[in-house]
Design an enzyme around this catalytic site. Sequence first.
Site, PDB file in Angstrom:
ATOM      1  N   ARG A  57     -15.763 -12.778  29.422  1.00  0.00           N
ATOM      2  CA  ARG A  57     -16.974 -13.705  29.538  1.00  0.00           C
ATOM      3  C   ARG A  57     -17.609 -13.738  28.280  1.00  0.00           C
ATOM      4  O   ARG A  57     -18.259 -14.505  27.804  1.00  0.00           O
ATOM      5  CB  ARG A  57     -17.795 -12.971  30.812  1.00  0.00           C
ATOM      6  CG  ARG A  57     -19.092 -13.967  30.894  1.00  0.00           C
ATOM      7  CD  ARG A  57     -20.039 -13.709  32.204  1.00  0.00           C
ATOM      8  NE  ARG A  57     -19.760 -12.539  32.823  1.00  0.00           N
ATOM      9  CZ  ARG A  57     -20.251 -11.290  32.603  1.00  0.00           C
ATOM     10  NH1 ARG A  57     -20.946 -11.265  31.501  1.00  0.00           N
ATOM     11  NH2 ARG A  57     -20.027 -10.578  33.460  1.00  0.00           N
ATOM     12  N   TYR A 109     -27.761 -39.147  29.102  1.00  0.00           N
ATOM     13  CA  TYR A 109     -26.996 -39.120  30.058  1.00  0.00           C
ATOM     14  C   TYR A 109     -27.498 -38.929  31.533  1.00  0.00           C
ATOM     15  O   TYR A 109     -28.480 -37.786  31.536  1.00  0.00           O
ATOM     16  CB  TYR A 109     -25.694 -38.255  29.903  1.00  0.00           C
ATOM     17  CG  TYR A 109     -24.854 -37.618  30.793  1.00  0.00           C
ATOM     18  CD1 TYR A 109     -23.927 -39.075  31.584  1.00  0.00           C
ATOM     19  CD2 TYR A 109     -24.663 -36.474  31.332  1.00  0.00           C
ATOM     20  CE1 TYR A 109     -23.146 -38.462  32.477  1.00  0.00           C
ATOM     21  CE2 TYR A 109     -23.852 -36.038  32.285  1.00  0.00           C
ATOM     22  CZ  TYR A 109     -23.167 -37.014  33.105  1.00  0.00           C
ATOM     23  OH  TYR A 109     -22.190 -36.837  33.843  1.00  0.00           O
ATOM     24  N   ASP A 183     -27.810 -34.167  21.130  1.00  0.00           N
ATOM     25  CA  ASP A 183     -26.215 -34.224  21.964  1.00  0.00           C
ATOM     26  C   ASP A 183     -25.491 -35.339  20.920  1.00  0.00           C
ATOM     27  O   ASP A 183     -25.836 -36.614  20.895  1.00  0.00           O
ATOM     28  CB  ASP A 183     -26.639 -34.723  23.089  1.00  0.00           C
ATOM     29  CG  ASP A 183     -25.502 -35.027  24.052  1.00  0.00           C
ATOM     30  OD1 ASP A 183     -24.305 -35.075  23.427  1.00  0.00           O
ATOM     31  OD2 ASP A 183     -25.484 -34.803  25.211  1.00  0.00           O
ATOM     32  N   LYS A 208     -15.165 -35.247  26.020  1.00  0.00           N
ATOM     33  CA  LYS A 208     -15.016 -36.450  25.306  1.00  0.00           C
ATOM     34  C   LYS A 208     -14.046 -36.610  24.353  1.00  0.00           C
ATOM     35  O   LYS A 208     -12.927 -36.101  24.554  1.00  0.00           O
ATOM     36  CB  LYS A 208     -16.526 -36.988  25.245  1.00  0.00           C
ATOM     37  CG  LYS A 208     -17.419 -36.960  26.384  1.00  0.00           C
ATOM     38  CD  LYS A 208     -16.969 -37.319  27.762  1.00  0.00           C
ATOM     39  CE  LYS A 208     -18.043 -37.489  28.952  1.00  0.00           C
ATOM     40  NZ  LYS A 208     -18.748 -36.462  29.236  1.00  0.00           N
TER      41      LYS A 208
HETATM   42  N1  PLP Z   1     -23.850 -35.462  27.132  1.00  0.00           N
HETATM   43  C1  PLP Z   1     -23.302 -36.754  27.195  1.00  0.00           C
HETATM   44  C2  PLP Z   1     -23.733 -37.727  26.367  1.00  0.00           C
HETATM   45  C3  PLP Z   1     -22.540 -37.006  28.207  1.00  0.00           C
HETATM   46  O1  PLP Z   1     -21.992 -38.342  28.378  1.00  0.00           O
HETATM   47  C4  PLP Z   1     -21.981 -36.200  29.388  1.00  0.00           C
HETATM   48  C5  PLP Z   1     -20.957 -36.524  30.395  1.00  0.00           C
HETATM   49  O2  PLP Z   1     -20.815 -37.738  30.351  1.00  0.00           O
HETATM   50  C6  PLP Z   1     -22.406 -34.751  29.289  1.00  0.00           C
HETATM   51  C7  PLP Z   1     -23.524 -34.617  28.089  1.00  0.00           C
HETATM   52  C8  PLP Z   1     -22.319 -34.069  30.482  1.00  0.00           C
HETATM   53  O3  PLP Z   1     -20.883 -33.445  30.004  1.00  0.00           O
HETATM   54  P1  PLP Z   1     -19.752 -32.919  30.854  1.00  0.00           P
HETATM   55  O4  PLP Z   1     -19.459 -33.851  32.004  1.00  0.00           O
HETATM   56  O5  PLP Z   1     -18.643 -32.183  30.186  1.00  0.00           O
HETATM   57  O6  PLP Z   1     -20.835 -31.579  31.711  1.00  0.00           O
END
Ligand code: PLP
Length: 400
Positions: A57, A109, A183, A208
């Site tokens: 962990r 998001y 992000d 992604k």
């Molecule tokens: N940030 C963005 C811009 C996203 O598009 C997403 C998911 O689509 C996330 C964060 C969250 O990521 P995860 O689905 O891997 O938890």
Amino acid sequence: MSKQFSTTEKEYGFTTRAIHAGQEACPSTGSLITPIYQTSTFVLDELGKNKGYQYARSHNPTRTALEECLASLEGARYGLAAASGLAAVSIVLDLLKAGDHVVVGEDVYGGVYRLFERVLRKFNINFTYIDASNLEAVENAITPETKLVWIESPTNPLLKLADIRAIANICQRRRTPIRLCVDNTFATPYFQRPIELGADIVVHSTTKYLSGHSDIIGGAVICNDEELYSELKFFQNASGAVPGPFDCFLALRGVKTLALRLREHERNATLIAKYLESHLQVEKVYYPGLPSHPQFDLAKTQMAGFGGVVAFVVKGGLEAARTVVNSTSLFQLAESLGGVKSLICHPATMTHAPIPKEVREPLGIVDGLIRLSIGIEEGKDLLKDLESVLALTQQPITAQ
Ligand code: PLP
């Protein structure tokens, strides 16, 4: 003895770092590729002495390799791999305490919005949503309690940009420091490096583009400051949202071809964005690489490329959008983005469903909005697919 590669060595180009940073051959076996250390625990040499690993962990060598590589790609010193993008977001928000305030770019998001509004508000952390492309709005939203500014650039799904350098300056000018977290999931470090522009923290959904093959869920937090890193590491270890070694291996494997893939994603995205812009059934196209994008000039200076996501509004609202997303052959109807296979999604009822209609519509997330994650198939095949489904939305000409 394998050759050593310093992850911070800027003399190496991006692709070289993607392939080598954190990934020296295994010193005990010579394994060229970082192995999957599928173990929960590590044997101590003697009491108080280990080989750098004790319990998975806290640390795992496959994860360490990924973390060093991602930090290197973002031009930073420290990386943390997380169990998902949202786990990465959570780790950063753990820095806050009750009464703190966060300024948030408004079309984040949907899952991030849900985490902020439905989970963190319960702990008396407050959020103000603003249009982060408007610097005055960012500045005006800051209160004495503001500890964090949270932005996506480009945003999901409308691909709006925020001027990262200018927002970093706004944060740094304050007497009590405000951290800026970006992000960077959509742009990836290949096209944009927020820490080099003054941001304190970068988060990723490695689900992604970084992993790139739609086969894992993962996240990452990257920063340059040692103290900040120790805090983030503490929170992650305390709450435990770590990725497994196999997922780290897949992410690391994906990262090696990030630059190659992104060049293809972008080439196809540009082709499709231009095509959609000229189509009579299309009301509006969102893509930062189009000269019609309101922040095209900022995109050209802040980013080294424009990415692989294109959004557009089809004429005819929900019914037309339904016809399009249900009828494509190559574009698969699915959430997520950033993989080699092209995806099509209807943000209002899928990714952004957690955002109430009265909040999302004024932002532009209307019922006719469709988001495309452009893959790396042949561009002409993707065009043909869209051409045939857009034809289905055309109103029949009725005889008078
Ligand atoms: N940030 C963005 C811009 C996203 O598009 C997403 C998911 O689509 C996330 C964060 C969250 O990521 P995860 O689905 O891997 O938890």
